[in-house]
Design a protein around this motif. Structure first.
Motif, PDB file in Angstrom:
ATOM      1  N   UNK A  28       6.186 -12.854   9.891  1.00 55.41           N
ATOM      2  CA  UNK A  28       6.759 -13.662   8.824  1.00 55.41           C
ATOM      3  C   UNK A  28       6.330 -15.095   9.145  1.00 55.41           C
ATOM      4  N   UNK A  29       6.682 -16.082   8.330  1.00 55.07           N
ATOM      5  CA  UNK A  29       6.291 -17.452   8.657  1.00 55.07           C
ATOM      6  C   UNK A  29       6.803 -17.959  10.010  1.00 55.07           C
ATOM      7  N   UNK A  30       7.868 -17.352  10.551  1.00 52.14           N
ATOM      8  CA  UNK A  30       8.440 -17.856  11.793  1.00 52.14           C
ATOM      9  C   UNK A  30       8.655 -16.791  12.861  1.00 52.14           C
ATOM     10  N   UNK A  31       8.096 -15.609  12.678  1.00 50.36           N
ATOM     11  CA  UNK A  31       8.282 -14.546  13.670  1.00 50.36           C
ATOM     12  C   UNK A  31       7.051 -13.649  13.687  1.00 50.36           C
ATOM     13  N   UNK A  32       6.785 -13.105  14.855  1.00 51.90           N
ATOM     14  CA  UNK A  32       5.606 -12.258  15.031  1.00 51.90           C
ATOM     15  C   UNK A  32       5.926 -11.195  16.069  1.00 51.90           C
ATOM     16  N   UNK A  33       5.507  -9.957  15.792  1.00 47.59           N
ATOM     17  CA  UNK A  33       5.772  -8.862  16.717  1.00 47.59           C
ATOM     18  C   UNK A  33       4.525  -8.002  16.858  1.00 47.59           C
ATOM     19  N   UNK A  34       4.233  -7.587  18.079  1.00 45.22           N
ATOM     20  CA  UNK A  34       3.125  -6.671  18.367  1.00 45.22           C
ATOM     21  C   UNK A  34       3.636  -5.572  19.284  1.00 45.22           C
ATOM     22  N   UNK A  35       3.324  -4.324  18.917  1.00 45.55           N
ATOM     23  CA  UNK A  35       3.646  -3.179  19.757  1.00 45.55           C
ATOM     24  C   UNK A  35       2.386  -2.363  19.995  1.00 45.55           C
ATOM     25  N   UNK A  36       2.252  -1.848  21.189  1.00 44.24           N
ATOM     26  CA  UNK A  36       1.150  -0.956  21.546  1.00 44.24           C
ATOM     27  C   UNK A  36       1.767   0.373  21.951  1.00 44.24           C
ATOM     28  N   UNK A  37       1.655   1.363  21.075  1.00 41.30           N
ATOM     29  CA  UNK A  37       2.222   2.670  21.369  1.00 41.30           C
ATOM     30  C   UNK A  37       1.506   3.338  22.526  1.00 41.30           C
ATOM     31  N   UNK A  38       2.289   3.926  23.418  1.00 40.56           N
ATOM     32  CA  UNK A  38       1.722   4.629  24.575  1.00 40.56           C
ATOM     33  C   UNK A  38       1.308   6.024  24.138  1.00 40.56           C
ATOM     34  N   UNK A  39       0.017   6.234  23.968  1.00 41.98           N
ATOM     35  CA  UNK A  39      -0.504   7.484  23.437  1.00 41.98           C
ATOM     36  C   UNK A  39      -0.191   8.695  24.295  1.00 41.98           C
ATOM     37  N   UNK A  40      -0.052   9.836  23.648  1.00 41.97           N
ATOM     38  CA  UNK A  40       0.182  11.099  24.335  1.00 41.97           C
ATOM     39  C   UNK A  40      -1.151  11.816  24.512  1.00 41.97           C
ATOM     40  N   UNK A  41      -1.592  12.079  25.748  1.00 44.14           N
ATOM     41  CA  UNK A  41      -2.881  12.753  25.956  1.00 44.14           C
ATOM     42  C   UNK A  41      -2.922  14.137  25.321  1.00 44.14           C
ATOM     43  N   UNK A  42      -4.118  14.593  25.050  1.00 43.74           N
ATOM     44  CA  UNK A  42      -4.312  15.929  24.498  1.00 43.74           C
ATOM     45  C   UNK A  42      -3.682  16.969  25.427  1.00 43.74           C
ATOM     46  N   UNK A  43      -2.983  17.928  24.831  1.00 46.88           N
ATOM     47  CA  UNK A  43      -2.329  19.032  25.550  1.00 46.88           C
ATOM     48  C   UNK A  43      -1.116  18.582  26.358  1.00 46.88           C
ATOM     49  N   UNK A  44      -0.642  17.362  26.125  1.00 43.88           N
ATOM     50  CA  UNK A  44       0.557  16.891  26.809  1.00 43.88           C
ATOM     51  C   UNK A  44       1.702  16.848  25.793  1.00 43.88           C
ATOM     52  N   UNK A  45       2.868  17.314  26.184  1.00 47.46           N
ATOM     53  CA  UNK A  45       4.020  17.369  25.284  1.00 47.46           C
ATOM     54  C   UNK A  45       4.770  16.043  25.275  1.00 47.46           C
ATOM     55  N   UNK A  46       5.459  15.776  24.146  1.00 46.10           N
ATOM     56  CA  UNK A  46       6.245  14.548  24.049  1.00 46.10           C
ATOM     57  C   UNK A  46       7.704  14.812  23.677  1.00 46.10           C
ATOM     58  N   UNK A  47       8.001  15.995  23.165  1.00 45.80           N
ATOM     59  CA  UNK A  47       9.356  16.298  22.736  1.00 45.80           C
ATOM     60  C   UNK A  47       9.718  15.687  21.393  1.00 45.80           C
ATOM     61  N   UNK A  48       8.743  15.020  20.739  1.00 47.23           N
ATOM     62  CA  UNK A  48       9.013  14.340  19.468  1.00 47.23           C
ATOM     63  C   UNK A  48       8.073  14.860  18.391  1.00 47.23           C
ATOM     64  N   UNK A  49       8.617  15.174  17.225  1.00 49.03           N
ATOM     65  CA  UNK A  49       7.796  15.688  16.130  1.00 49.03           C
ATOM     66  C   UNK A  49       7.159  14.558  15.327  1.00 49.03           C
ATOM     67  N   UNK A  50       7.565  13.320  15.553  1.00 51.55           N
ATOM     68  CA  UNK A  50       7.094  12.200  14.751  1.00 51.55           C
ATOM     69  C   UNK A  50       5.823  11.558  15.303  1.00 51.55           C
ATOM     70  N   UNK A  51       5.747  11.400  16.592  1.00 53.29           N
ATOM     71  CA  UNK A  51       4.556  10.833  17.206  1.00 53.29           C
ATOM     72  C   UNK A  51       4.680   9.358  17.546  1.00 53.29           C
ATOM     73  N   UNK A  52       3.685   8.874  18.281  1.00 51.37           N
ATOM     74  CA  UNK A  52       3.698   7.511  18.812  1.00 51.37           C
ATOM     75  C   UNK A  52       3.522   6.473  17.713  1.00 51.37           C
TER      76      UNK A  52
END
Length: 287
Positions: free
Chosen positions: A22-46
């Motif tokens: 926004x004009x006065x706020x800024x946010x950056x996130x870097x999602x920690x990727x899940x490697x191939x064949x590794x489980x995350x327990x989440x159906x939504x994803x990074x």
């Protein structure tokens, strides 16, 4: 604030970074990727997690009056409530993300950094910019990298070694003596690096995911001052282009061993107006 930013997915992969302002706020996130064949327990994803938390944090910075630490804690709690009835939030691979937040209010610039994305402040009158980055994950991970770094990046053996490396680090995530990253526990916010500086003491600010900061901190092809110059003169797209050029020149990681040949890369450059500021680090023993 005048903000320019760019975000580019690693070739052949979804972009799990998030950037918004926004004009006065800024946010950056870097999602920690899940490697191939590794489980995350989440159906939504990074990617879903990074976007959900990022948009929640931006809203919190623009609509609320709490500290950035409080806003991050509330954001983590809110996003957890969106999927705790569907996903296994106790799973060690539950989606997570690094976080950078900056907010300008009444001539003051507040900032927060959690995990290994990089905040660079171009302080007026300082010969070198000040770099704020939480290096605890790198410190914890160093003893476990040797087997992975000895292999050609992208080879089947390297892919297997990278998965093992990521899964090993999960045992150190968000616990004493380990490293901290936004996931499901709102108390993680208390481990962020935070600080405040008068806005007129800072000329510009850069926010970089580790896929963009690697031009400096992994490839050593530019200094932080030179990176700021690229961002100002040619924009975030050019910095990312130079990252990709370096990655393509070393596809097997023989010169620069790394977990991923290419990574999602996000860079933002925020021009303010224009010495000192402080970074609050967790008290010794608080980890």
């Amino acid at each position: 604030m005048r903000v320019t930013f760019a975000s580019e997915a690693a070739p052949g992969h979804p972009n799990e970074d998030f950037i918004a302002s926004t004009p006065d706020a800024l946010v950056l996130l870097d999602g920690a990727g899940t490697p191939v064949d590794s489980e995350s327990g989440c159906v939504h994803g990074v990617a879903w997690y990074a976007r959900s938390l990022g948009s929640t944090l931006l809203a919190g910075m623009t609509q609320g009056t709490g500290t950035l630490t409080e806003i991050l804690a509330e954001g983590i709690k809110a996003v957890a409530s969106l999927h705790d009835f569907i996903c296994d939030l106790d799973h060690p691979g539950s989606p997570s993300a690094t976080v950078i937040m900056i907010r300008r209010t009444a001539g003051v610039l507040d900032f927060l950094v959690l995990a290994d994305s990089v905040l660079v402040l171009d302080v007026i009158g300082a010969a070198e910019p000040t770099v704020v980055c939480d290096k605890r994950e790198a410190t914890v991970g160093t003893p476990y990298r040797a087997a992975m770094d000895a292999l050609d990046t992208g080879s089947s053996a390297h892919v297997t070694a990278h998965r093992r490396y990521v899964e090993t680090l999960r045992d150190h995530r968000n616990r004493d003596g380990g490293f901290w990253i936004a996931a499901v526990d709102p108390l993680t916010a208390e481990q962020a690096l935070t600080g405040t500086v008068r806005a007129d003491q800072v000329r510009a600010v850069a926010l970089l995911s580790d896929g963009a900061s690697r031009l400096v901190d992994r490839f050593h092809l530019a200094s932080w001052r030179q990176a700021l110059g690229i961002l100002e003169e040619s924009g975030p797209d050019e910095l990312i282009r130079q990252v990709r050029e370096a990655e393509h020149a070393d596809p097997a990681g023989s010169r620069w061993p790394r977990g991923k040949t290419h990574d999602n890369a996000t860079a933002a450059y925020c021009l303010l107006s224009g010495e000192g500021f402080s970074v609050r680090r967790p008290e010794p023993g608080a980890e």
